[in-house]
Write an enzyme that holds these catalytic residues in place. Structure first.
Site, PDB file in Angstrom:
ATOM      1  N   LEU A   9       0.814  -1.223   0.000  1.00 39.50           N
ATOM      2  CA  LEU A   9       0.000   0.000   0.000  1.00 39.50           C
ATOM      3  C   LEU A   9       0.845   1.269   0.000  1.00 39.50           C
ATOM      4  CD1 LEU A   9      -2.743  -1.072   2.605  1.00 39.50           C
ATOM      5  CD2 LEU A   9      -2.724  -1.411   0.123  1.00 39.50           C
ATOM      6  N   GLU A  37       0.266   5.898  -0.672  1.00 40.73           N
ATOM      7  CA  GLU A  37      -0.703   6.991  -0.434  1.00 40.73           C
ATOM      8  C   GLU A  37      -1.893   6.948  -1.401  1.00 40.73           C
ATOM      9  OE1 GLU A  37      -1.247   9.463   1.823  1.00 40.73           O
ATOM     10  OE2 GLU A  37       0.335   8.643   3.085  1.00 40.73           O
ATOM     11  N   GLY A  38      -1.693   6.403  -2.596  1.00 41.31           N
ATOM     12  CA  GLY A  38      -2.808   6.271  -3.547  1.00 41.31           C
ATOM     13  C   GLY A  38      -3.875   5.349  -2.972  1.00 41.31           C
ATOM     14  N   HIS A  39      -3.434   4.184  -2.469  1.00 41.25           N
ATOM     15  CA  HIS A  39      -4.378   3.259  -1.840  1.00 41.25           C
ATOM     16  C   HIS A  39      -5.045   3.918  -0.624  1.00 41.25           C
ATOM     17  CE1 HIS A  39      -1.404   0.246  -3.608  1.00 41.25           C
ATOM     18  NE2 HIS A  39      -2.535  -0.126  -4.158  1.00 41.25           N
ATOM     19  N   GLN A  45      -4.630 -12.063 -13.432  1.00 41.12           N
ATOM     20  CA  GLN A  45      -4.508 -10.831 -14.219  1.00 41.12           C
ATOM     21  C   GLN A  45      -3.087 -10.573 -14.698  1.00 41.12           C
ATOM     22  OE1 GLN A  45      -5.941  -8.366 -10.821  1.00 41.12           O
ATOM     23  NE2 GLN A  45      -4.437  -6.879 -11.516  1.00 41.12           N
ATOM     24  N   ARG A  68       4.669  -0.565  -8.390  1.00 40.47           N
ATOM     25  CA  ARG A  68       5.785  -0.942  -9.274  1.00 40.47           C
ATOM     26  C   ARG A  68       6.905   0.101  -9.290  1.00 40.47           C
ATOM     27  NH1 ARG A  68       1.412  -3.485 -12.481  1.00 40.47           N
ATOM     28  NH2 ARG A  68       1.868  -5.716 -12.501  1.00 40.47           N
TER      29      ARG A  68
HETATM   30  P1  AMP Z   1      -3.400  -2.121  -7.122  1.00 37.93           P
HETATM   31  O1  AMP Z   1      -3.009  -2.476  -5.732  1.00 37.93           O
HETATM   32  O2  AMP Z   1      -2.290  -1.602  -7.947  1.00 37.93           O
HETATM   33  O3  AMP Z   1      -4.206  -3.210  -7.795  1.00 37.93           O
HETATM   34  O4  AMP Z   1      -4.395  -0.889  -6.986  1.00 37.93           O
HETATM   35  C1  AMP Z   1      -5.524  -0.953  -6.156  1.00 37.93           C
HETATM   36  C2  AMP Z   1      -6.350   0.275  -6.367  1.00 37.93           C
HETATM   37  O5  AMP Z   1      -5.580   1.439  -6.061  1.00 37.93           O
HETATM   38  C3  AMP Z   1      -6.843   0.453  -7.823  1.00 37.93           C
HETATM   39  O6  AMP Z   1      -8.174   0.923  -7.808  1.00 37.93           O
HETATM   40  C4  AMP Z   1      -5.898   1.495  -8.360  1.00 37.93           C
HETATM   41  O7  AMP Z   1      -6.441   2.258  -9.419  1.00 37.93           O
HETATM   42  C5  AMP Z   1      -5.681   2.358  -7.132  1.00 37.93           C
HETATM   43  N1  AMP Z   1      -4.433   3.146  -7.245  1.00 37.93           N
HETATM   44  C6  AMP Z   1      -3.200   2.686  -7.571  1.00 37.93           C
HETATM   45  N2  AMP Z   1      -2.323   3.714  -7.641  1.00 37.93           N
HETATM   46  C7  AMP Z   1      -3.026   4.833  -7.346  1.00 37.93           C
HETATM   47  C8  AMP Z   1      -2.679   6.228  -7.249  1.00 37.93           C
HETATM   48  N3  AMP Z   1      -1.441   6.662  -7.474  1.00 37.93           N
HETATM   49  N4  AMP Z   1      -3.657   7.115  -6.933  1.00 37.93           N
HETATM   50  C9  AMP Z   1      -4.936   6.682  -6.706  1.00 37.93           C
HETATM   51  N5  AMP Z   1      -5.314   5.389  -6.781  1.00 37.93           N
HETATM   52  C10 AMP Z   1      -4.378   4.479  -7.099  1.00 37.93           C
END
Ligand code: AMP
Length: 286
Positions: free
Chosen positions: A33, A35-37, A61, A187
């Protein structure tokens, strides 16, 4: 915070909340996780009474040559962050729990998934839609929160919910970025400093497109060329695609007449990164 590992227990927990009149929000993640999450989790906290975060690195996926095995995993840190964000339930199923032996049912979409991410990553969206549908069945959410960072994924999930009549409200959250503009991504951890410095060209290219768009440019050939020029001045960045799609239909356009989205995907030293930006005349006006 409750940690739940099985679908049965998760379903009972959500059913109990729903029957008590509480709303349930799901934030699906693959962990590690950032800050986006956390922005998604905070939005879920504002919207619902029971906040469920799922943490599952979904094998279906990833393509056979992709980074499933080395995808970053940070279980303890993720659990601590969820606790800190006052998450109610961390749903952390194992692979066998999500995909029992001989699992053979998948969800597909035929309109936009052959393009862009789907073209570069065959089978990716089939895996995403299948796991999201399974997570919806496991957690029974009133609403689910996704990031605009994965714009095509967000579009495809909204379409799945509409076409399959799933009773889930989909909420999106704007992309959270580093101070130089790089979109946060699990990533990014793969990037060596030299490549991290060049990775900012994705958001710079998108910014360039937006500036040209704001100055009146509507020709997609010109906008794409402006983006390509930014990317091509970075020696280690290998472009995968640069495209502009209609925001509502998610199909490539040649002239921007309605709200559109500029999309970019590139590889930097073996790491594949994506980003996007809305091109909307109305946005930002008083
Ligand atoms: P992931 O763990 O990469 O599958 O992402 C889980 C969720 O977090 C998905 O809905 C992504 O679109 C969202 N997410 C990933 N990176 C960001 C970010 N930088 N800002 C906002 N949401 C994000």
């Amino acid at each position: 915070m409750k940690v739940i590992n099985t679908i049965d227990t998760m379903q009972s927990c959500s059913r109990e909340a729903l029957s008590g009149g509480r709303t349930v929000a799901l934030v699906p993640t693959m962990g590690c996780l950032h800050e986006g999450h956390l922005a998604l989790i905070r939005r879920a906290r504002e919207e619902a009474e029971l906040v469920v975060v799922s943490l599952f690195v979904n094998p279906t996926q990833f393509g056979p040559d992709e980074d499933f095995a080395r995808y970053p995993r940070a279980g303890d840190r993720d659990r601590a962050l969820c606790e800190q964000e006052q998450v109610d339930v961390l749903f952390e199923p194992g692979t066998d729990e999500m995909y029992a032996p001989h699992h053979s049912v998948y969800i597909d979409e035929s309109g936009v998934t052959p393009l862009l991410e789907g073209q570069s990553r065959p089978g990716h969206f089939r895996g995403v839609m299948t796991v999201v549908a399974k997570l919806f069945h496991a957690t029974q959410p009133t609403l689910a929160v996704f990031g605009e960072k994965d714009a095509q994924q967000l579009w495809v999930i909204r379409k799945m919910v509409r076409d399959l009549n799933m009773p889930v409200n989909i909420i999106s959250v704007p992309t959270v970025r580093e101070s130089d503009g790089l979109a946060l991504s699990s990533r990014n951890a793969y990037l060596i400093p030299e490549h991290r410095a060049q990775a900012v060209c994705l958001s710079e290219a998108l910014q360039q497109a937006e500036e040209r768009f704001r100055a009146g440019e509507r020709n997609v050939y010109v906008l794409r060329k402006a983006m390509m020029d930014v990317v091509e001045s970075h020696p280690d960045v290998e472009m995968d695609y640069i495209e502009i799609v209609d925001e509502a239909r998610f199909v490539p356009v040649t002239t921007v007449l309605r709200p559109a989205r500029a999309l970019i995907a590139a590889r930097i030293g073996g790491t594949r990164l994506i980003d996007n930006r809305l091109l909307n005349e109305a946005a930002g006006r008083p």
